[in-house]
Design a protein around this motif. Sequence first.
Motif, PDB file in Angstrom:
ATOM      1  N   LEU A  17    -100.021 -55.545  -8.304  1.00  0.00           N
ATOM      2  CA  LEU A  17    -100.142 -54.249  -7.126  1.00  0.00           C
ATOM      3  C   LEU A  17    -100.234 -55.084  -6.523  1.00  0.00           C
ATOM      4  O   LEU A  17     -99.360 -54.987  -5.127  1.00  0.00           O
ATOM      5  CB  LEU A  17    -101.477 -54.036  -7.442  1.00  0.00           C
ATOM      6  N   TYR A  18    -100.993 -56.496  -5.546  1.00  0.00           N
ATOM      7  CA  TYR A  18    -100.675 -57.362  -5.858  1.00  0.00           C
ATOM      8  C   TYR A  18     -99.340 -57.188  -4.355  1.00  0.00           C
ATOM      9  O   TYR A  18     -99.089 -57.097  -3.038  1.00  0.00           O
ATOM     10  CB  TYR A  18    -101.488 -58.524  -4.957  1.00  0.00           C
ATOM     11  N   ALA A  19     -98.031 -57.876  -5.164  1.00  0.00           N
ATOM     12  CA  ALA A  19     -96.986 -57.811  -4.980  1.00  0.00           C
ATOM     13  C   ALA A  19     -96.540 -56.736  -5.081  1.00  0.00           C
ATOM     14  O   ALA A  19     -95.552 -56.676  -3.572  1.00  0.00           O
ATOM     15  CB  ALA A  19     -96.309 -58.639  -6.427  1.00  0.00           C
ATOM     16  N   TRP A  20     -96.532 -56.158  -5.353  1.00  0.00           N
ATOM     17  CA  TRP A  20     -95.942 -54.237  -5.192  1.00  0.00           C
ATOM     18  C   TRP A  20     -96.117 -53.870  -4.030  1.00  0.00           C
ATOM     19  O   TRP A  20     -95.477 -53.266  -3.643  1.00  0.00           O
ATOM     20  CB  TRP A  20     -95.885 -53.733  -6.514  1.00  0.00           C
ATOM     21  N   LEU A  21     -97.401 -53.780  -3.960  1.00  0.00           N
ATOM     22  CA  LEU A  21     -97.775 -53.220  -2.497  1.00  0.00           C
ATOM     23  C   LEU A  21     -97.208 -53.806  -1.172  1.00  0.00           C
ATOM     24  O   LEU A  21     -97.394 -53.603  -0.032  1.00  0.00           O
ATOM     25  CB  LEU A  21     -99.454 -52.943  -1.595  1.00  0.00           C
ATOM     26  N   ASN A  22     -97.182 -55.282  -1.337  1.00  0.00           N
ATOM     27  CA  ASN A  22     -96.375 -56.373  -0.331  1.00  0.00           C
ATOM     28  C   ASN A  22     -95.233 -56.174  -0.881  1.00  0.00           C
ATOM     29  O   ASN A  22     -94.217 -57.419  -0.200  1.00  0.00           O
ATOM     30  CB  ASN A  22     -96.575 -57.651  -0.450  1.00  0.00           C
ATOM     31  N   ARG A  23     -94.306 -55.177  -1.068  1.00  0.00           N
ATOM     32  CA  ARG A  23     -92.655 -54.860  -1.181  1.00  0.00           C
ATOM     33  C   ARG A  23     -91.461 -55.752  -1.927  1.00  0.00           C
ATOM     34  O   ARG A  23     -90.656 -55.870  -1.452  1.00  0.00           O
ATOM     35  CB  ARG A  23     -92.224 -54.561   0.248  1.00  0.00           C
ATOM     36  N   THR A  25     -90.174 -57.151  -5.531  1.00  0.00           N
ATOM     37  CA  THR A  25     -89.120 -56.438  -6.294  1.00  0.00           C
ATOM     38  C   THR A  25     -90.352 -55.731  -7.602  1.00  0.00           C
ATOM     39  O   THR A  25     -91.070 -57.188  -7.453  1.00  0.00           O
ATOM     40  CB  THR A  25     -88.070 -57.157  -6.759  1.00  0.00           C
ATOM     41  N   PRO A  26     -89.459 -55.749  -8.444  1.00  0.00           N
ATOM     42  CA  PRO A  26     -90.687 -55.074  -9.875  1.00  0.00           C
ATOM     43  C   PRO A  26     -90.158 -56.127 -11.227  1.00  0.00           C
ATOM     44  O   PRO A  26     -91.295 -56.574 -11.382  1.00  0.00           O
ATOM     45  CB  PRO A  26     -89.732 -53.934 -10.570  1.00  0.00           C
ATOM     46  N   ALA A  27     -89.367 -57.452 -10.739  1.00  0.00           N
ATOM     47  CA  ALA A  27     -89.115 -58.084 -10.939  1.00  0.00           C
ATOM     48  C   ALA A  27     -90.583 -59.143 -10.839  1.00  0.00           C
ATOM     49  O   ALA A  27     -91.172 -60.283 -11.067  1.00  0.00           O
ATOM     50  CB  ALA A  27     -87.885 -58.858 -11.621  1.00  0.00           C
ATOM     51  N   ARG A  28     -90.079 -59.800  -9.682  1.00  0.00           N
ATOM     52  CA  ARG A  28     -91.008 -60.371  -8.665  1.00  0.00           C
ATOM     53  C   ARG A  28     -92.712 -60.114  -8.947  1.00  0.00           C
ATOM     54  O   ARG A  28     -93.397 -60.693  -9.046  1.00  0.00           O
ATOM     55  CB  ARG A  28     -90.963 -60.965  -6.940  1.00  0.00           C
TER      56      ARG A  28
END
Length: 63
Positions: A17-23, A25-28
Motif C-alpha cells: 500500500l505504501y508503494a501503491w499510494l506513492n504511484r 506500478t503493481p509489480a513494483r
Amino acid sequence: PVVDSNGAGDAFAAAFLYAWLNRETPARSALYGTIAGAHACTVPSTEAAAIGLDDLLTRAAAP
C-alpha cells in the motif's frame, strides 16, 4: 532464515500500500510487499522489528 511467519501478511500489505499510494506500478508495489513480508519472517513474533523505509527502498533498488 525463516524464524516466524507471524506478521508477514501485514508487512506485505503495508509495504504494498505504501508503494501503491506513492504511484508505483503493481509489480513494483508487489516487490515492496514481498521484501517487507520476507523481512517479517526473519523476526520472532515476540519482537517488533519492522523493516525501515530506507532499508526497504535500498533492497527494492538492488538488482
